[in-house]
Design a protein around this motif. Sequence first.
Motif, PDB file in Angstrom:
ATOM      1  N   PHE A  13      30.121  -5.467  51.991  1.00 40.01           N
ATOM      2  CA  PHE A  13      28.777  -5.351  52.556  1.00 40.01           C
ATOM      3  C   PHE A  13      27.827  -6.348  51.904  1.00 40.01           C
ATOM      4  N   LYS A  14      27.934  -6.487  50.591  1.00 39.34           N
ATOM      5  CA  LYS A  14      27.026  -7.375  49.867  1.00 39.34           C
ATOM      6  C   LYS A  14      27.316  -8.844  50.155  1.00 39.34           C
ATOM      7  N   ARG A  15      28.578  -9.160  50.481  1.00 40.47           N
ATOM      8  CA  ARG A  15      28.913 -10.541  50.794  1.00 40.47           C
ATOM      9  C   ARG A  15      28.382 -10.966  52.164  1.00 40.47           C
ATOM     10  N   THR A  16      28.304 -10.017  53.080  1.00 37.47           N
ATOM     11  CA  THR A  16      27.804 -10.310  54.437  1.00 37.47           C
ATOM     12  C   THR A  16      26.685  -9.337  54.794  1.00 37.47           C
ATOM     13  N   PRO A  17      25.541  -9.446  54.106  1.00 40.09           N
ATOM     14  CA  PRO A  17      24.465  -8.449  54.306  1.00 40.09           C
ATOM     15  C   PRO A  17      23.905  -8.429  55.721  1.00 40.09           C
ATOM     16  N   LEU A  18      23.757  -9.618  56.338  1.00 41.58           N
ATOM     17  CA  LEU A  18      23.154  -9.651  57.671  1.00 41.58           C
ATOM     18  C   LEU A  18      24.059  -8.993  58.700  1.00 41.58           C
TER      19      LEU A  18
END
Length: 437
Positions: A13-18
């Motif tokens: 989730f943090k790697r692809t927040p958008l």
Amino acid sequence: MFIHYLDLSWRSFKRTPLVSFLMVLAIAIGIGITMTSLSVYHMMSADPIPEKSSQLYSVQLQTMDDGSTWRTEDNVPLQLTYQDAENLLKAPSLDKKVAMMRTGFSVYLDSDKIKPFIGSARMTTPDFFSMFNLSFLYGGTWSTEQENSAAPVVVITQELNDKLFAGKNSVGELIYLDDASYQVVGVVKHWPLNIKYYDLNNGAFNQAEDLFMPFSLIKAKELVSWGNSNGWKHENTPTFVDKLQSEQVWIQFWAELNTLEQKQAYQNYLLAYMQEQQKRGRFNRKQLEYKLRDVNQWMQYNNVVTEDNKILVGLSFMFLGVCLANILGLLLAKFLRRAPEVGVRRALGASKRQIFLQHLVEVAMLGFIGGLLGIVIAQLGLMGVGQSYNYYENLATMDLTMLLSAPLIAITTCIFAGLYPAWLVCKTNPAIYLKSQ
């Protein structure tokens, strides 16, 4: 291992927040709209008195002559005539039974502190409170003697007691209804009623009455009904006495039957009563007919939950499906972009099953977060429904079942949407990506 999968999901989730935010938002909007319509439907179709709904029966009599029709599905009037209600009340066939109707008065006190207002009233018999599980805050119901003598007494709700007497014990106090005074004999506690099942004539979701008064006052005071009054033939009723003796139907009647034996005995009594009335020139029919329906059967018979409500729930689930279709596309892009990482993990010994479960856990976590946010959106939607439609105010809420269902539906539907992307990525051939690293 499950904790490890959760950690990997959070890192993803943090790697692809958008992308993660867009998926959570799509789930939340879909769940919010779905739970708004589903919660209203759930409250509409819920059993309003589950502890005894199978023991309370609405009574219908086929009073019309042969050849006459009614607007109900089985051609039986929804209500009784006054004379039939009176006769059934006087019969010694049951311990608990009520005849009733809705009316209203101008309510005021002998004081300039409370402005007069219109209050709705239910004219009924003393068994009403025990049959429908109303409990008293102060006092109690009127006596049989007071019922028989049409005594000017009244039971009021806790809400009305707060308004008129600031919540104090008002038993013995006088209130004025139109041009007469009535003595308060009881105050009933707050009655959390979502569906006005005991009288569906003017709306299943209307508020319960503020005042409860002896049924005998109808005749004594010549009170008019605030409900439906219907007739199946032309009758000349210039006086109120003529109306009481007419074939107009405008009285609701309920009986409490606790056993199958009681129900059978009462059915036999109703048939015998109709046969007796037929000898007196009424019920001119070849086949006498009556109906006893319990609470849930009565609600279904009166179409409390309409087809429109069911269609609305179906449309909301279709909208959720559209949201999931968008999530499916995003999951495919996200998971396939991770193929090199998955290839390395496969080469290091991770099985297809572990890769598959890891991605399902990530999708489930996505659904859980979206479901929680969906509850917030649903609450806002229900607030809007309650403010826009006053008669839905008590229905526009989420009970514990709906609160638990929201994240469960979100997780289930997200897992369903994530099955194909997760299956596709777990088939990654590690050799391809090892050569490119």
